[in-house]
Every structure is written in structure tokens, then in C-alpha cells.
Motif scaffolding. Structure first.
Motif, PDB file in Angstrom:
ATOM      1  N   GLU A   1      47.677 -48.647 101.462  1.00  0.00           N
ATOM      2  CA  GLU A   1      48.940 -48.174 102.038  1.00  0.00           C
ATOM      3  C   GLU A   1      48.779 -47.673 103.474  1.00  0.00           C
ATOM      4  O   GLU A   1      49.744 -47.635 104.238  1.00  0.00           O
TER       5      GLU A   1
ATOM      6  N   GLU B   1      47.326 -49.237 105.737  1.00  0.00           N
ATOM      7  CA  GLU B   1      47.481 -50.424 106.586  1.00  0.00           C
ATOM      8  C   GLU B   1      48.941 -50.648 106.990  1.00  0.00           C
ATOM      9  O   GLU B   1      49.216 -51.380 107.927  1.00  0.00           O
ATOM     10  N   LYS B   2      49.867 -50.040 106.250  1.00  0.00           N
ATOM     11  CA  LYS B   2      51.290 -50.287 106.493  1.00  0.00           C
ATOM     12  C   LYS B   2      51.918 -49.263 107.441  1.00  0.00           C
ATOM     13  O   LYS B   2      53.100 -49.338 107.744  1.00  0.00           O
ATOM     14  N   LEU B   3      51.142 -48.299 107.888  1.00  0.00           N
ATOM     15  CA  LEU B   3      51.680 -47.235 108.746  1.00  0.00           C
ATOM     16  C   LEU B   3      51.740 -47.665 110.206  1.00  0.00           C
ATOM     17  O   LEU B   3      50.944 -48.492 110.671  1.00  0.00           O
ATOM     18  N   ASP B   4      52.671 -47.075 110.923  1.00  0.00           N
ATOM     19  CA  ASP B   4      52.769 -47.271 112.366  1.00  0.00           C
ATOM     20  C   ASP B   4      52.135 -46.056 113.044  1.00  0.00           C
ATOM     21  O   ASP B   4      52.633 -44.942 112.936  1.00  0.00           O
TER      22      ASP B   4
ATOM     23  N   ASN C   1      45.738 -51.934 111.181  1.00  0.00           N
ATOM     24  CA  ASN C   1      47.032 -51.568 111.761  1.00  0.00           C
ATOM     25  C   ASN C   1      46.902 -50.367 112.697  1.00  0.00           C
ATOM     26  O   ASN C   1      47.623 -50.266 113.691  1.00  0.00           O
TER      27      ASN C   1
END
Length: 427
Positions: free
Chosen positions: A395, A397-400, A414
Motif C-alpha cells: 500500500e 506504493e500507492k501513496l503520493d 512511487n
């Protein structure tokens, strides 16, 4: 077959449920009433992917109890899967193994049938024959390999994918001394399509230690090369992509970062070092493996100080507390060393882990009770502009990470692509 398993931690519970899936009936034996109740209610006391679903699916094919006698008398094979924790000097503590052997021996005294006892706990070469066997014989009044079977069957389960590893292993290693025991275990493992290596008992014990020591060595070697690469401006991950293409080396376990932790590598490498010294050998490589690993997490703090020289009063976000993703296990986690150092520098820590926050607070009260726990990874990013990535949960990897300073110990791509300032430990 009817199987009893003493100890329902990661190894015992996963192995037991694996045997259930293969069509056997299993009785778990544990001293922890809470664990027993949870297992009997089809609730896993640990987090492991797929375990809860398996327990629900096969409810009725297994049960848990405190009663050794009931379990042994109603099974044909007993696995000892209790913990073997480290003592302060690095040697292993066999208290739980000895207690299990004593109680199994008492129950065997009442059995007429040939019962097979299998040590699955990680124990040093000689332990099964020199420690477990005498205790079983003393309390049962019977002779091993004549009146009952005794074997050693090390586990090679990776937390997070342990069920898959049990059902689809690279190999199954079984240390035996008599043909009757060999036939029983051959039959038990027959449904699993994997190479089966039968050895003497002491060799099986050593295979486990040699395997874990080599894997730990591979990671520490990669990190040492990675530290050099960092100074040279070279991407160590690309280096090891090239190195790993050599069929003699293989690409596995070359993920550079902040080092290894968990319930196995630290304990097993230290125990092997201690054993080597006892028999008059100087384990130079193994000692260096541990030394590199103990220093590695602090590289994260060194890089942080390049961008935030004064940590006092600063709020630092920590993503990940488990020693690896897809588990709630925090034993020997690198997060402890990192969080402890941040607190020593008087920083304020806001941390998040999808599964391990409760365990971290419980296992490490000296630091776990002094930090703030966020409800989500996004909340950590809201609380601070400085982020340390300690565990590579998917999860994350999905952060900005836009606008953030990110010091990454696990290479979350990411973060590398979106952070305002990005530093990787070995790349």
C-alpha cells in the motif's frame, strides 16, 4: 493421518493447517488459553496471508487443547514446533523444547502403538539425539527407534507466504534413523510434489542453520556492496540484477536496504556463531554478517541528517514496523533500532503499519509507548513532511509523496518518483 502439533506459533499453526488441507486431522497443543480459544473459534492468533480463510474452510478437522495426553493418545505423529529463543550470549534456550519432550514422553508411556515424534523447532546439530531423545526415553520408559520413532524435519517457511511455502516447498528435509519412521513421514508428505531429502538427524538440523546463515550472508553482502555503490553514485539494484543473472549466484535475496530481522535469521546466525566457538572454530564470516546487519538501519538516520541536520522537536513519519511486509511479526525488526535512535535524538515519531502496530507497542514498550500511531499511511503524510520507509508494504506504493523528504530503506518506487527529496539507503 492423525497429527498433534505442540506449539501454535507461526511454524506450528501454519504447518498444522497445511496438513489439514492435505487431508489430515490435527490437534494443536499450547499452554496459552487465549490461543487455544481463538484456534477453536477458527480465528488465527497471528496474521498470515490465507490462514484465516483456511481455518474457516476446514473447521472441524482440527482443534486445540492444553492436554498433551489427549493429543498424543489421539494421534499417530507429533510435531514439536515450540520456540527456541536466544539467550543473551546468543545460544538458544531449549526450555520449551525440553518441556514439550517431557510431556510427550509421559503420554507415550500409555501408548502401545508406534508413535512418531518429529522435531520441527530449529535446534542446533545434536539437540534431537542428545537432548530430546533422553527426555522422551526417561519419561516414557521406552526406547527411541524401537518403541517409538524420532525424526528431525526443519521448516523453511517465509513469513507472509508461509502457507504457500508449506504446500509448494523448494525441498522437504527429513532426518531419520529407522525405516519405520521414514515410511510414516514419506506417506505424510506424499501429496506434496517437491524433492525429499532423507538424511541422518544431525545433518537435517545443520541444513536449517546453514540455509539461514547463507541467506543472511547474502543480504549483508549485498548491503555492504550497496553502501559502496551509494558512495560511488551507482544503483546497487541494477548491479545485483546483473550479478543475479549468473546461474551460479541467482538473483534472490539481493534486495539491498536496511537489513534483515525476524524470528529466524538473527537468532539462528547468533546460535551458529556460539556453537562454532564452543567447538573451537572462529566464524569470521558469520560475525561480519551480523555486524553489517546491526549497522545497516542507522544508515537511514545518517541520510536523514543530511537533509534534516537537527532532529530535536521535528516530527518524523515512519512507514512500516513489521520486520517484513505481509506479517504482523516485529521480532528483531529494523524499525525498533530506527525509532529508538529517533527518540534518542528527541524527535517526535508518527508511525503506521497495516498489521504490526499493536505488536510493536507490546514487544518494545520502551519506545512503542512513546510514539504516536496513525490510522493510515495517508495520515502519516499529513502529519509531517519527513518520511522514513522501513517496511515495503504494497500500500505504500500507492501513496503520493509530493512535497515530502523521503528516506527509503526498502525502495518504494512511487516514493522515488514523486518525493520532493528522495534518498535510498543503498542506491
Amino acid at each position: 493421518m492423525r497429527i498433534s502439533i505442540v506449539g501454535s506459533g507461526y511454524v506450528g499453526l501454519v504447518s498444522g493447517m497445511g496438513f489439514v488441507k492435505l487431508g489430515n486431522e490435527v490437534i494443536f497443543v499450547d499452554v496459552d488459553e487465549k490461543k487455544i480459544k481463538m484456534i477453536n473459534n477458527a480465528q488465527p492468533p497471528i496474521y498470515e496471508e490465507g490462514l484465516e480463510e483456511l481455518m474457516r474452510e476446514f473447521r472441524g478437522k482440527y482443534r486445540a487443547t492444553k492436554d498433551y495426553r489427549e493429543a498424543i493418545l489421539n494421534s499417530d505423529v507429533t510435531f514439536i514446533a515450540v520456540g527456541t529463543p536466544s539467550r543473551e550470549d546468543g545460544s538458544i534456550d531449549l526450555t520449551y523444547v525440553e518441556e514439550a519432550a517431557k510431556e510427550i514422553g509421559k503420554a507415550l508411556k500409555e501408548k502401545d502403538d508406534y508413535h512418531v515424534v518429529v522435531v520441527k523447532s530449529t535446534v542446533l546439530p545434536g539437540t534431537t539425539d542428545e537432548v530430546v531423545r533422553p527426555i522422551l526415553e526417561k519419561h516414557s520408559g521406552k526406547k527411541a527407534f524401537q518403541d517409538f520413532g524420532l525424526a528431525m524435519n526443519p521448516e523453511f517457511l517465509r513469513e507472509g507466504v508461509a502457507l504457500k511455502d508449506f504446500l509448494n516447498p523448494d525441498r522437504i528435509v527429513i532426518g531419520i534413523q529407522d525405516e519405520k519412521t521414514k515410511k510414516v513421514l514419506e506417506e505424510l508428505y506424499k501429496p506434496i510434489d517437491a524433492p525429499k531429502l532423507f538424511t541422518d538427524i544431525k545433518t537435517a538440523e545443520m541444513i536449517k542453520y546453514a540455509s539461514n546463515a547463507f541467506l543472511a550472508t547474502k543480504i549483508s553482502f549485498a548491503n555492504e556492496i550497496g553502501n559502496i555503490c551509494k558512495k560511488l553514485g551507482v544503483d546497487s539494484w541494477k548491479v545485483f540484477e546483473g550479478v543475479g543473472l549468473d546461474h551460479r549466484i541467482s538473483p534472490h535475496f539481493f534486495r539491498t536496504g536496511i537489513g534483515w530481522g525476524g524470528s529466524c535469521f538473527p537468532k539462528d546466525v547468533k546460535a551458529l556463531i556460539r556453537k562454532a566457538e564452543e567447538v573451537g572454530e572462529e566464524p569470521i564470516i558469520l560475525k561480519a554478517v551480523v555486524e553489517v546487519n546491526e549497522r545497516q538501519p542507522l544508515k537511514l538516520i545518517e541520510l536523514l541528517k543530511k537533509h534534516v541536520p537537527e532532529l530535536r522537536g521535528k516530527t518524523i513519519g515512519v512507514l512500516g514496523l513489521a520486520f517484513k511486509p505481509n506479517t504482523d511479526d516485529v521480532r528483531e525488526t529494523r524499525a525498533y533500532i530506527i525509532v529508538k535512535k529517533l527518540l534518542e535524538e528527541k524527535a517526535k515519531v508518527v508511525a503506521y503499519d497495516p498489521k504490526a502496530m499493536k505488536n510493536f507497542k507490546h514487544f518494545y514498550p520502551d519506545v512503542g509507548e512513546k510514539i504516536e500511531y496513525a490510522r493510515s499511511a495517508a495520515d502519516v503524510l499529513k502529519a509531517t513532511d519527513v518520511i522514513l520507509i522501513v517496511t515495503e508494504w504494497p500500500e505504500f506504493e500507492k501513496l503520493d509523496y509530493s512535497g515530502k523528504i523521503v528516506i527509503d530503506g526498502r525502495r518504494v518506487r512511487n516514493a522515488e518518483e514523486t518525493a520532493r527529496v528522495y534518498e535510498g539507503v543503498c542506491w
